[in-house]
Design an enzyme around this catalytic site. Structure first.
Site, short mmCIF file in Angstrom:
data_model
loop_
_atom_site.label_atom_id
_atom_site.label_comp_id
_atom_site.label_asym_id
_atom_site.label_seq_id
_atom_site.Cartn_x
_atom_site.Cartn_y
_atom_site.Cartn_z
CB SER A 1 -49.35 45.95 37.84
OG SER A 1 -48.95 47.09 37.13
CE1 TYR B 1 -46.87 42.56 34.06
CE2 TYR B 1 -47.92 44.73 34.12
CZ TYR B 1 -47.08 43.78 34.69
OH TYR B 1 -46.47 44.05 35.89
CE LYS C 1 -48.11 41.26 37.46
NZ LYS C 1 -47.53 40.39 38.51
#
Length: 264
Positions: A156, A170, A174
């Site tokens: 990401s 999150y 990533k």
């Protein structure tokens, strides 16, 4: 949303690709593009009906496709997915690790990281990191044995720019994908398996509400030199390139596809 550019070459004819999280959104766009490139496609998703629906659409368009239910965080489920894929197509040449949990946690005051529980953090890591690893571990021996394989992991753009504290679990997950990609690329390179990564920016899918879409538009104009929202059609070309022979001399690399929000 902007339509994908037409494909002029079937670079994946004779190849078979497996895309996780392909029943919805960006994953389904990856599956459609790889099918257009000539690949047999395994559409894998925790939502079995969605996976079957996308696979049916691909078959109706003339491609060979199979829908498979999978929970990438569960070893047995990943093994069953692989067994079904081999039974259908004999071998898998391309693995796109797209399945992920995108999660925010509620903050009571500013970015109060203390309100993030261990359970919330572990749930995201379980899907985004361990799930990616389980799929790689399952398919890698086959790719090594055949002396060829393309593994495409999905990170990401938030890894490079940072994000609000409500997404720290999150973003951490990533970031782990980058290290996994680079380490694996060094280990398996001599066997003929390439391992690369893409890092999308905030991408608008059919799940966005009108309010969310407006926020995304405003953020895109502020952050991106290209000045517009990102859609799945902006990402499929990068995945098709990494899946094809055009990228055979690339491994361990991360392609940032975000309209220029992050430059390196």
């Amino acid at each position: 949303m902007r339509a994908a550019a037409p494909v002029t070459a079937r670079r994946l004819s004779g190849r078979s690709a497996l895309v996780t999280g392909a029943g919805h959104g960006i994953g389904s766009a990856y599956a459609r593009r790889l099918a257009t490139e000539g690949a047999n496609v395994v559409v894998a998703d925790i939502d079995a009906s969605a996976a079957d629906s996308v696979a049916r659409e691909l078959r109706d368009s003339g491609a060979d496709a199979l829908g498979v239910a999978v929970d990438v965080a569960q070893e047995g489920s990943v093994r069953e997915m692989h067994d079904a894929a081999r039974e259908a197509f004999g071998r898998i040449d391309v693995l796109v690790n797209n399945a992920a949990m995108f999660a925010k946690f509620p903050v009571s005051h500013g970015d109060d990281l203390g309100s993030l529980t261990v359970e919330q953090f572990e749930a995201v890591l379980r899907v985004n990191v361990i799930g990616t690893w389980l799929c790689i571990r399952e398919l890698l021996p086959e790719m090594v044995e055949q002396g060829y394989g393309k593994i495409i992991n999905v990170s990401s753009g938030t890894v490079f720019k940072g994000s609000g504290g409500d997404m720290i679990h999150y973003v951490a997950s990533k970031a782990a994908i980058l290290g996994l990609t680079r380490t694996l690329a060094r280990v398996v390179g001599p066997s003929g398996v390439r391992v690369n990564c893409i890092a999308p920016g905030l991408t608008v899918t059919e799940s966005f509400s009108e309010a969310q879409l407006q926020v995304a538009r405003e953020r895109a104009v502020a952050e991106r030199p290209l000045g517009r929202v990102e859609t799945p059609s902006d990402l499929v070309g990068a995945v098709a390139f990494l899946a094809s022979a055009d990228s055979d001399f690339m491994t361990g690399q991360t392609m940032v596809v975000d309209g220029g929000a992050y430059m390196h």
